[in-house]
Design a protein around this motif. Structure first.
Motif, PDB file in Angstrom:
ATOM      1  N   UNK A  10      -8.478 -43.335 -32.547  1.00  0.00           N
ATOM      2  CA  UNK A  10      -9.380 -42.955 -31.674  1.00  0.00           C
ATOM      3  C   UNK A  10     -10.543 -42.039 -32.223  1.00  0.00           C
ATOM      4  N   UNK A  11     -10.260 -41.163 -33.026  1.00  0.00           N
ATOM      5  CA  UNK A  11     -11.189 -40.343 -33.875  1.00  0.00           C
ATOM      6  C   UNK A  11     -12.087 -41.325 -34.843  1.00  0.00           C
ATOM      7  N   UNK A  12     -11.353 -42.061 -35.442  1.00  0.00           N
ATOM      8  CA  UNK A  12     -12.321 -43.113 -36.335  1.00  0.00           C
ATOM      9  C   UNK A  12     -13.000 -44.226 -35.674  1.00  0.00           C
ATOM     10  N   UNK A  13     -12.769 -44.574 -34.221  1.00  0.00           N
ATOM     11  CA  UNK A  13     -13.239 -45.320 -33.571  1.00  0.00           C
ATOM     12  C   UNK A  13     -14.593 -44.439 -33.248  1.00  0.00           C
ATOM     13  N   UNK A  14     -14.514 -43.355 -32.644  1.00  0.00           N
ATOM     14  CA  UNK A  14     -15.607 -42.569 -32.414  1.00  0.00           C
ATOM     15  C   UNK A  14     -16.488 -42.241 -33.247  1.00  0.00           C
ATOM     16  N   UNK A  15     -16.013 -42.166 -34.412  1.00  0.00           N
ATOM     17  CA  UNK A  15     -16.886 -41.992 -35.636  1.00  0.00           C
ATOM     18  C   UNK A  15     -17.642 -43.293 -35.970  1.00  0.00           C
ATOM     19  N   UNK A  16     -16.983 -44.383 -35.880  1.00  0.00           N
ATOM     20  CA  UNK A  16     -17.655 -45.740 -36.162  1.00  0.00           C
ATOM     21  C   UNK A  16     -18.697 -45.999 -35.340  1.00  0.00           C
ATOM     22  N   UNK A  17     -18.530 -45.711 -33.777  1.00  0.00           N
ATOM     23  CA  UNK A  17     -19.346 -45.702 -32.759  1.00  0.00           C
ATOM     24  C   UNK A  17     -20.582 -44.700 -33.230  1.00  0.00           C
TER      25      UNK A  17
END
Length: 169
Positions: free
Chosen positions: A147-154
């Protein structure tokens, strides 16, 4: 070049009859990975999981062989256009296989406590080498922080989009 632009190019370039769903594209500095969903093969009613998985592997194998020449041609075009290697994969049902992909060396400096973690994983048989142990750790962190990595990639994608709108773009 933005991930959206690369995705758009592949959407226009791939034959429409290859996949039953839109392709999944993963782009990093070194590689573009194209993975598509294939139709699920027919298996006899009541077939066990092993039989189903074998049928799915067969479907993927047939796709790999039938599309080899076209995939090589598309990959060459994309590699020239985007300066990255292209890897291919397919999924049929629950079975997912990557055909070609890079294993890129990454230089890292670790202090003794970090090396001891890797050596423990090797000594315990979890990994064959320090390199395998490090890859195992990265996958584990990735799984537990999706979840955190997805937010960072976004957020990074949004920055890239805004940068592309700027002067000199």
């Amino acid at each position: 070049m933005s991930t959206e632009a690369i995705t758009a190019w592949f959407s226009g370039r791939l034959p429409q009859d290859w996949f039953v769903e839109p392709v999944e594209l993963v782009v990093d500095r070194d590689e573009i990975t194209v993975t598509g969903a294939l139709s699920v093969p027919d298996v006899p009613a009541g077939a066990d999981a092993a039989t189903t998985a074998e049928a799915e592997r067969g479907r993927i194998s047939r796709f790999r062989e039938d599309t080899r020449e076209a995939r090589v041609e598309i990959a060459r075009e994309a590699e020239q256009r985007y300066g990255r290697a292209v890897a291919w994969g397919a999924q049929a049902g629950e079975t997912r296989e990557l055909f070609t992909h890079q294993s890129v060396p990454v230089m890292t400096r670790l202090r003794q406590p970090e090396r001891q973690v890797l050596d423990t994983l090797v000594d315990a048989g979890v990994a064959r080498s320090r390199s395998d142990a490090l890859a195992w750790c990265v996958r584990l962190v990735g799984r537990h922080s999706d979840e955190w990595l997805d937010q960072l990639r976004g957020a990074m994608t949004e920055v890239e989009r805004i940068r592309d709108l700027g002067p000199g773009a």
